[in-house]
Structure formats: structure tokens, C-alpha cells
Enzyme design. Structure first.
Site, PDB file in Angstrom:
ATOM      1  N   ARG A  35       2.353   8.251   9.857  1.00  0.00           N
ATOM      2  CA  ARG A  35       2.038   9.653   9.587  1.00  0.00           C
ATOM      3  C   ARG A  35       0.835  10.134  10.419  1.00  0.00           C
ATOM      4  O   ARG A  35       0.857  11.211  10.992  1.00  0.00           O
ATOM      5  CB  ARG A  35       1.696   9.754   8.093  1.00  0.00           C
ATOM      6  CG  ARG A  35       1.593  11.107   7.499  1.00  0.00           C
ATOM      7  CD  ARG A  35       1.352  10.948   6.006  1.00  0.00           C
ATOM      8  NE  ARG A  35       2.541  10.467   5.313  1.00  0.00           N
ATOM      9  CZ  ARG A  35       3.505  11.257   4.845  1.00  0.00           C
ATOM     10  NH1 ARG A  35       3.410  12.542   4.976  1.00  0.00           N
ATOM     11  NH2 ARG A  35       4.544  10.743   4.235  1.00  0.00           N
ATOM     12  N   GLU A  78      -2.203   4.962   3.072  1.00  0.00           N
ATOM     13  CA  GLU A  78      -2.118   3.568   2.622  1.00  0.00           C
ATOM     14  C   GLU A  78      -3.472   2.936   2.295  1.00  0.00           C
ATOM     15  O   GLU A  78      -3.576   2.132   1.370  1.00  0.00           O
ATOM     16  CB  GLU A  78      -1.393   2.710   3.667  1.00  0.00           C
ATOM     17  CG  GLU A  78       0.104   2.953   3.728  1.00  0.00           C
ATOM     18  CD  GLU A  78       0.496   4.144   4.585  1.00  0.00           C
ATOM     19  OE1 GLU A  78      -0.407   4.830   5.121  1.00  0.00           O
ATOM     20  OE2 GLU A  78       1.702   4.406   4.715  1.00  0.00           O
ATOM     21  N   HIS A 127       5.774   5.146  13.944  1.00  0.00           N
ATOM     22  CA  HIS A 127       6.183   6.184  12.986  1.00  0.00           C
ATOM     23  C   HIS A 127       5.087   6.639  12.050  1.00  0.00           C
ATOM     24  O   HIS A 127       5.278   7.567  11.272  1.00  0.00           O
ATOM     25  CB  HIS A 127       7.383   5.711  12.151  1.00  0.00           C
ATOM     26  CG  HIS A 127       7.058   4.652  11.138  1.00  0.00           C
ATOM     27  ND1 HIS A 127       6.619   4.952   9.866  1.00  0.00           N
ATOM     28  CD2 HIS A 127       7.094   3.317  11.207  1.00  0.00           C
ATOM     29  CE1 HIS A 127       6.419   3.829   9.207  1.00  0.00           C
ATOM     30  NE2 HIS A 127       6.686   2.821   9.984  1.00  0.00           N
ATOM     31  N   HIS A 170      12.519   5.197  14.153  1.00  0.00           N
ATOM     32  CA  HIS A 170      12.450   5.346  12.687  1.00  0.00           C
ATOM     33  C   HIS A 170      13.227   6.600  12.262  1.00  0.00           C
ATOM     34  O   HIS A 170      13.236   7.594  12.992  1.00  0.00           O
ATOM     35  CB  HIS A 170      10.970   5.466  12.303  1.00  0.00           C
ATOM     36  CG  HIS A 170      10.689   5.269  10.851  1.00  0.00           C
ATOM     37  ND1 HIS A 170      10.733   6.302   9.948  1.00  0.00           N
ATOM     38  CD2 HIS A 170      10.366   4.162  10.149  1.00  0.00           C
ATOM     39  CE1 HIS A 170      10.433   5.831   8.747  1.00  0.00           C
ATOM     40  NE2 HIS A 170      10.202   4.534   8.836  1.00  0.00           N
ATOM     41  N   GLU A 212      -0.318  -9.044  -1.180  1.00  0.00           N
ATOM     42  CA  GLU A 212      -0.982  -8.494   0.013  1.00  0.00           C
ATOM     43  C   GLU A 212      -2.190  -7.655  -0.414  1.00  0.00           C
ATOM     44  O   GLU A 212      -2.369  -6.505  -0.008  1.00  0.00           O
ATOM     45  CB  GLU A 212      -0.018  -7.664   0.876  1.00  0.00           C
ATOM     46  CG  GLU A 212      -0.531  -7.432   2.286  1.00  0.00           C
ATOM     47  CD  GLU A 212       0.402  -6.587   3.141  1.00  0.00           C
ATOM     48  OE1 GLU A 212       1.275  -7.176   3.790  1.00  0.00           O
ATOM     49  OE2 GLU A 212       0.267  -5.352   3.146  1.00  0.00           O
ATOM     50  N   ASP A 269       0.791  -1.224   0.000  1.00  0.00           N
ATOM     51  CA  ASP A 269       0.000   0.000   0.000  1.00  0.00           C
ATOM     52  C   ASP A 269       0.828   1.282   0.000  1.00  0.00           C
ATOM     53  O   ASP A 269       0.350   2.330   0.413  1.00  0.00           O
ATOM     54  CB  ASP A 269      -0.882  -0.015   1.255  1.00  0.00           C
ATOM     55  CG  ASP A 269      -0.065  -0.350   2.504  1.00  0.00           C
ATOM     56  OD1 ASP A 269       1.142  -0.055   2.503  1.00  0.00           O
ATOM     57  OD2 ASP A 269      -0.632  -0.913   3.456  1.00  0.00           O
TER      58      ASP A 269
HETATM   59  N1  UDP Z   1      11.546  -3.752  11.475  1.00  0.00           N
HETATM   60  C1  UDP Z   1      12.923  -3.949  11.382  1.00  0.00           C
HETATM   61  N2  UDP Z   1      13.747  -3.215  12.187  1.00  0.00           N
HETATM   62  C2  UDP Z   1      13.285  -2.312  13.095  1.00  0.00           C
HETATM   63  C3  UDP Z   1      11.882  -2.104  13.183  1.00  0.00           C
HETATM   64  C4  UDP Z   1      11.038  -2.832  12.345  1.00  0.00           C
HETATM   65  O1  UDP Z   1      13.387  -4.760  10.586  1.00  0.00           O
HETATM   66  O2  UDP Z   1      14.084  -1.693  13.794  1.00  0.00           O
HETATM   67  C5  UDP Z   1      10.656  -4.508  10.583  1.00  0.00           C
HETATM   68  C6  UDP Z   1       9.503  -5.212  11.252  1.00  0.00           C
HETATM   69  O3  UDP Z   1       9.845  -6.519  11.632  1.00  0.00           O
HETATM   70  C7  UDP Z   1       8.408  -5.201  10.212  1.00  0.00           C
HETATM   71  C8  UDP Z   1       8.715  -3.978   9.382  1.00  0.00           C
HETATM   72  O4  UDP Z   1      10.049  -3.581   9.708  1.00  0.00           O
HETATM   73  O5  UDP Z   1       8.497  -6.313   9.350  1.00  0.00           O
HETATM   74  C9  UDP Z   1       7.747  -2.875   9.712  1.00  0.00           C
HETATM   75  O6  UDP Z   1       8.044  -1.784   8.963  1.00  0.00           O
HETATM   76  P1  UDP Z   1       7.194  -0.441   9.067  1.00  0.00           P
HETATM   77  O7  UDP Z   1       6.683  -0.252  10.462  1.00  0.00           O
HETATM   78  O8  UDP Z   1       8.080   0.599   8.488  1.00  0.00           O
HETATM   79  O9  UDP Z   1       6.042  -0.631   8.022  1.00  0.00           O
HETATM   80  P2  UDP Z   1       4.607  -1.310   8.045  1.00  0.00           P
HETATM   81  O10 UDP Z   1       4.745  -2.676   8.597  1.00  0.00           O
HETATM   82  O11 UDP Z   1       3.696  -0.434   8.854  1.00  0.00           O
HETATM   83  O12 UDP Z   1       4.193  -1.327   6.614  1.00  0.00           O
END
Ligand code: UDP
Length: 376
Positions: A209, A130, A207, A240, A116, A94
Site C-alpha cells: 500500500r 502492518e 504491491h 498482484h 511471527e 500483522d
Molecule cells: N508468492 C507466491 N506467488 C506469487 C508471489 C508471491 O506464492 O506469485 C508468495 C511468496 O513466496 C511469499 C508470499 O507470497 O511467501 C508473499 O506474499 P505478500 O507479498 O502478499 O505478503 P508479505 O510477505 O508482504 O506479507
């Protein structure tokens, strides 16, 4: 098959699919295109899976907005997709990179497969942008690879033809199982865990938005007070790189006892940390899928979720954006450890770790490719 990706979750979730395509070199040639939306977080993830970018568009700009980034990505992707002349384009999830990839491919009449697909929060403002991005990609895509049967039902309700929908599980489970079994945590990660000295580790990621500003400040203040009043709790927050998040995290939590503000961790380290966790609090989408795989309790720091499966499985609890409710749920988790114990038995609603194989099998079918047996 051209694969367009730009952010950390896209890299995590597409890596197993790319590896599966690479393993089938008789039938497929994957061409990986990175937009550079979050370049610093993507590179280590691809390295971990030994994947290199065929095209690195390097589009990240300071203070980029969804519009400015999407406009750049659309313009940059068109000539690359023309050069690659792929039979199909894959995008995941997304993000603005995914929308741009799908839209640019659509303009070139290249069919799009959406990994997904079918997640819906039902609220266009949450998560933002998203939720709208994924609805737009649904309209642009020819094939929809849904993690769960619930996702498929969303698409059917929107009039997507049944024969274009495949329930495959989510390749995040494949990624997690692969890395957990193969990669040891780094020394830095071990130091973070050791610094907690056996206290209950609360892992935080935050993190999004729509949480930035007062809502995020509210969550962080609750956590600061919670840690201060429970001497056996240690908060570990991989912060982040977003400047807005950094400023507020350091402003509220900087210099606090039993709070570790650390740089984002490589995926293997992050998983190792979560495995040691007592509790996770996060606004991430991917972590809602990882928590059931790891059997860890999760407080979801969002107004709403498009992953109700994690809540139904008893793994996740939705906090909403209220500080008072967050405080209550933290105290409940602290007072009653039955939640953690129950989790070890959950069936993972997001798959068994064979999603990449199922996506590639479905892709072969729609492209009319017959698959040979391979040892993956
Ligand atoms: N993650 C990572 N290192 C970190 C924090 C998160 O590898 O320090 C991984 C986590 O396991 C997950 C992904 O990053 O798979 C989440 O990313 P994010 O929160 O940016 O995006 P979202 O999941 O909301 O799309």
C-alpha cells in the site's frame, strides 16, 4: 485451537503449524477460520497443504479499506469463536485479519498466541498498517512466538513478560522446505522460465500500500529502463490482483520486450521461479525470509525493514523509496556477481524448518498438555 487467517502469507506461514496440530490429534483439534480478506490467493495455498477451512467468512469486499475490513471481521468472528469455544486462538503476523482475530478472542477471554511476534520497523507508517497491527497484537496476545532472538529483545523492551516469549524460528522456512521437496513446478511455470531463454531472470513482486502511486511508478520505470539496456536480463513480474497495482504495472511495463507480466503463481511455482532467478526485487515481507532459505540475492523495495536479519546475513539490500538508489543497486548487482556466490553459504537467520514443531511444543506447554511422540 482456533486459527484465524485471511491472506496469502498467513496461509503459507500457518499451514505448517496447522499440519503439526493435525498430526497431534490426540492432543489438539485445530479449527481453521478464513476471513476471506484475500480469498483467491489463500485457497490454492491451503489446497497445497491439504488443509480445508472449517469456517469461511467470505468477507472480502470491493475497495475494502483496513477499517471497513477490520470492522466486518470483528463482527463476524465473535459468533464463530463463541461457537468453536476454543482453548486458544492463533493468529500470524500483522494483517487486519490477524488484529481482528486477536481482538475478538481477547473480548471473549480466549488467550491468543501470536506467530511471527516481535517484528518492528520502528516506523508506524512503514509498513502501513502492518507495523501498527503487529504492535496491537502484541498487546492483545498471551503468548508470543518470535522468529529470532532480535524479535524477542523488541518485546522485552516493550515490557512483555519473558516467560510468555518463545523463540521458534519462522514457519515460512518449514513451508518452503516442504513444498520445494514435494511439489514439481507446473507446465505454465516451466514455460515462463523457458521464455527467458537462459537470460538472467529478475523476479519482481510489488504491491504494498505505501508504495502504490508515484513510488511504485518510479521503481517500475527504473526496471523498464534497466531491462531495455541489458539484453541478457528478463523481468518476470507476477502481478498482484490489487487493481491499483495491475493498472500501474500494465501501464508502465505492458508490451515491453523481455518483460513477462504474469498472474500470481502458485507457491510451488513461485519458489521454482525464484530458484532460477539471478536477482529478486520485492516489497514483500515473506520473501525477505525466503531469500536466505533459497540463497538468492534480494533488493528490498521498502523505506525500512523489520527483518534486518536478512540484511545482516548479506542476502538482502535495502533500496528505500528512491529510484536513483534502485538504479545504482541494480547496476551494482549486474556488474559484480560475488554477491550471488557469497550467498550460498549463509546460515538462515529465520530457522531450520522446525518452527511449527517448536510453536506447537510451546503451545502444549502453556496449555498444560503433554505431548505424545508422533511421526510427523
Ligand atoms: N508468492 C507466491 N506467488 C506469487 C508471489 C508471491 O506464492 O506469485 C508468495 C511468496 O513466496 C511469499 C508470499 O507470497 O511467501 C508473499 O506474499 P505478500 O507479498 O502478499 O505478503 P508479505 O510477505 O508482504 O506479507
Amino acid at each position: 485451537v482456533a486459527i484465524v487467517l485471511g491472506t496469502r502469507p498467513e496461509a503459507i506461514k500457518l499451514a505448517p503449524v496447522i499440519r503439526e496440530l493435525l498430526a497431534r490429534s490426540q492432543e489438539f483439534r485445530p479449527v481453521v477460520i478464513g476471513t476471506g480478506q484475500h480469498a483467491d490467493l489463500v485457497r490454492p495455498m491451503l489446497d497445497l497443504f491439504q488443509i480445508s477451512l472449517d469456517y469461511d467468512l467470505g468477507l472480502m469486499q470491493p475497495r475494502q479499506t483496513p477499517t471497513s475490513f477490520t470492522a466486518l471481521a470483528l463482527a463476524a468472528l465473535e459468533p464463530v469463536l463463541q461457537t468453536v469455544a476454543a482453548d486458544a486462538v492463533l493468529v500470524q503476523g500483522d494483517t487486519c485479519s490477524a488484529v481482528a482475530g486477536a481482538w475478538a478472542a481477547f473480548h471473549l477471554r480466549i488467550p491468543v498466541g501470536h506467530v511471527e511476534a516481535g517484528l518492528r520497523s520502528g516506523d508506524a507508517a512503514n509498513p502501513f498498517p502492518e507495523e501498527m497491527n503487529r504492535r496491537l497484537i502484541t498487546r492483545l496476545a498471551s503468548w508470543h512466538f518470535c522468529p529470532t532472538a532480535g524479535n524477542r529483545r523488541h518485546l522485552l523492551a516493550e515490557g512483555v513478560p519473558d516467560q510468555t516469549i518463545f523463540v521458534t524460528g519462522n514457519p515460512v522456512v518449514d513451508a518452503l522446505l516442504t513444498i520445494r521437496n514435494r511439489v514439481l513446478p507446473s507446465e505454465r511455470c516451466q514455460q515462463i522460465i523457458q521464455a527467458a531463454q537462459g537470460r538472467r531472470i529478475l523476479v519482481l513482486t510489488l504491491h504494498r500500500r505505501e508504495n502504490q502511486g508515484d513510488i511504485m511508478a518510479g521503481y517500475l520505470t527504473v526496471l523498464r529502463d534497466f531491462v531495455a539496456s541489458h539484453a541478457d536480463v528478463e523481468l518476470v513480474f507476477p502481478v498482484h490482483p490489487s487493481p491499483a497495482v495491475r493498472a500501474i504495472a500494465h501501464g508502465i511495463l505492458g508490451g515491453t520486450a523481455r518483460v513477462q507480466l504474469v498472474e500470481p503463481l502458485p507457491y510451488a511455482d513461485f519458489l521454482a521461479l525464484v530458484q532460477e532467478a539471478w536477482l529478486i526485487a520485492s516489497d514483500s515481507g515473506g520473501i525477505q525470509e525466503e531469500a536466505p532459505t533459497l540463497g538468492k540475492p534480494l533488493l528490498v523495495l521498502r523505506q525500512t525493514t523489520e527483518r534486518p536479519e536478512a540484511i545482516r546475513a548479506g542476502v538482502a539490500r535495502l533500496v528505500g523509496q528512491s529510484s536513483a538508489r534502485f538504479r545504482t543497486l541494480l547496476e551494482q548487482a549486474y556488474a559484480d556477481d560475488r554477491w550471488t556466490c557469497h550467498l550460498r553459504q549463509v546460515v538462515n537467520p529465520f530457522g531450520k524448518g522446525d518452527s511449527a514443531q517448536r510453536i506447537v511444543t510451546a503451545l502444549a506447554r502453556v496449555l498444560g498438555v503433554s505431548l505424545h511422540k508422533v511421526a510427523v
